[in-house]
Enzyme design. Structure first.
Site, mmCIF file in Angstrom:
data_model
loop_
_atom_site.group_PDB
_atom_site.id
_atom_site.type_symbol
_atom_site.label_atom_id
_atom_site.label_comp_id
_atom_site.label_asym_id
_atom_site.label_seq_id
_atom_site.Cartn_x
_atom_site.Cartn_y
_atom_site.Cartn_z
ATOM 1 N N LYS A 55 0.796 -1.230 -0.504
ATOM 2 C CA LYS A 55 -0.228 0.048 0.368
ATOM 3 C C LYS A 55 0.809 0.987 -0.508
ATOM 4 C CE LYS A 55 -4.733 -1.256 2.018
ATOM 5 N NZ LYS A 55 -4.209 -2.605 2.153
ATOM 6 N N SER A 304 1.753 -9.630 -0.377
ATOM 7 C CA SER A 304 1.319 -8.696 -0.570
ATOM 8 C C SER A 304 1.483 -7.573 0.450
ATOM 9 C CB SER A 304 -0.028 -8.815 -1.097
ATOM 10 O OG SER A 304 -1.156 -9.132 -0.084
#
Ligand SMILES: *Cc1c(COP(=O)(O)O)cnc(C)c1O
Length: 328
Positions: A55, A304
């Site tokens: 992110k 991720s």
């Protein structure tokens, strides 16, 4: 609220803006894993980001594009997890005062992580929805730029750079699996794949215990769903309009169980030398559950994130070895 959809040009711009701050992350395949799955599996290592999750690409792009007056006035968002660290990290780079609103009883390690980046934590509300409502009021009162966790073209274009790196290195991938919470990552993957690798399939994956984005995608309209998964990166109870609109381009949307996530987390650890959090193992979990369909293919899976707490780590080490029995 009208939000303009980002384009591939915005992703290319984002790559230029984040380049000085984040090196390209590695992507490797692991022979034991490939043999087990019967698939050439390329693992994209977002666990190697300075915040431990992908992110931060979105946070840096958003702050980099923000007018200077807005940065000086400060940014504010709400999150307990990787979004909070992303914005706090980016705010530190660009010298923007940063406030993170978290609901009551936050995980002290997560509070410490954002405070160490120089952000201020405000604790308010019993749930994330209440914390979000408080954040809106607080930002308006203070003149801070309120950053939505997902309705932000800058975040989607920023995280899209992950898939730009993946498909630039390996334009021959047949399919990529992308984990979904709010959908910014999957939306970025759609933008990039359609523009530079149109024959590569993009398959999203969410937890069957928190299927709001999946069910909204199938229904073609936003639905709410309860959140029962322990994978906090995937734990979103409602759908976000902007990423959902871009995700119309997905080829498919899979669901995985928490046991599927645990198996994938263990395989990353034992066969790919990689620490992931449960959400970080979702892409691999979806591939494992459909491996026969992709026999002989070249498949990209993103790891991720790696922000697993102590309890999660203890669990994967104690239960992991028995999970692989029967998955040989
Ligand atoms: C946020 C997050 C996701 C989901 O990404 P979205 O863009 O919210 O869909 C997946 N994995 C990790 C580790 C995350 O932090």
């Amino acid at each position: 609220m009208h939000t303009t959809s980002p384009s591939i040009t915005d992703v290319l711009d984002a790559a230029r803006l984040i380049g000085p701050h984040l090196p390209e992350t590695p992507m490797w395949s692991y022979p034991v894993l490939d043999e087990r799955l019967g698939v050439e599996t390329l693992v994209k290592h977002e666990n190697a980001q300075p915040t431990g999750a992908f992110k931060v690409r979105g946070g840096i792009n958003l702050l980099a594009r923000m007018p200077k007056e807005q940065r000086v006035a400060g940014v504010l968002t709400y999150s307990t997890g990787n979004h909070a660290q992303s914005i706090a990290y980016a705010a530190r780079i660009f010298g923007a005062p940063c406030t993170i609103v978290m609901p009551e009883n936050p995980n002290p390690a997560k509070v410490a992580a954002v405070e160490a980046l120089g952000a201020t934590v405000e604790i308010k509300g019993a749930t994330m929805v209440e914390a979000g409502e408080y954040a809106v009021t607080l930002a308006a009162g203070r003149g801070n730029r309120l950053i939505s966790p997902a309705e932000e073209p800058g975040l989607i274009a920023g995280v899209g750079t992950l898939y730009l790196e993946m498909l630039t290195r390996r334009p021959d991938l047949d399919v990529i699996f992308v984990p979904v919470g709010s959908g910014t990552g999957a939306a970025g993957a759609c933008l990039v794949a359609r523009a530079i690798a149109p024959r590569c399939r993009v398959i999203a994956v969410q937890s069957s215990l928190a299927p709001a984005a999946h069910d909204s995608w199938r229904a073609g309209e936003p639905v709410r769903r309860p959140v029962g998964t322990v994978a906090d990166g995937l734990a979103t109870g409602s759908a976000f309009a902007l990423p959902q609109a871009i995700m119309r381009e997905l080829d498919d949307f899979a669901l995985v169980s928490d046991d599927d996530l645990r198996l994938a987390q263990w395989l990353l650890l034992s066969e790919a030398h990689t620490l992931s959090e449960l959400a970080g193992a979702a892409a691999l979990a979806a591939l494992i559950s459909r491996k026969d369909e992709f026999a002989g293919c070249k498949v990209g899976v993103v790891c991720s994130g790696a922000n697993a707490g102590p309890a999660e780590l203890q669990h994967v080490l104690s239960a992991g070895p028995s999970l692989t029995a029967g998955h040989g």
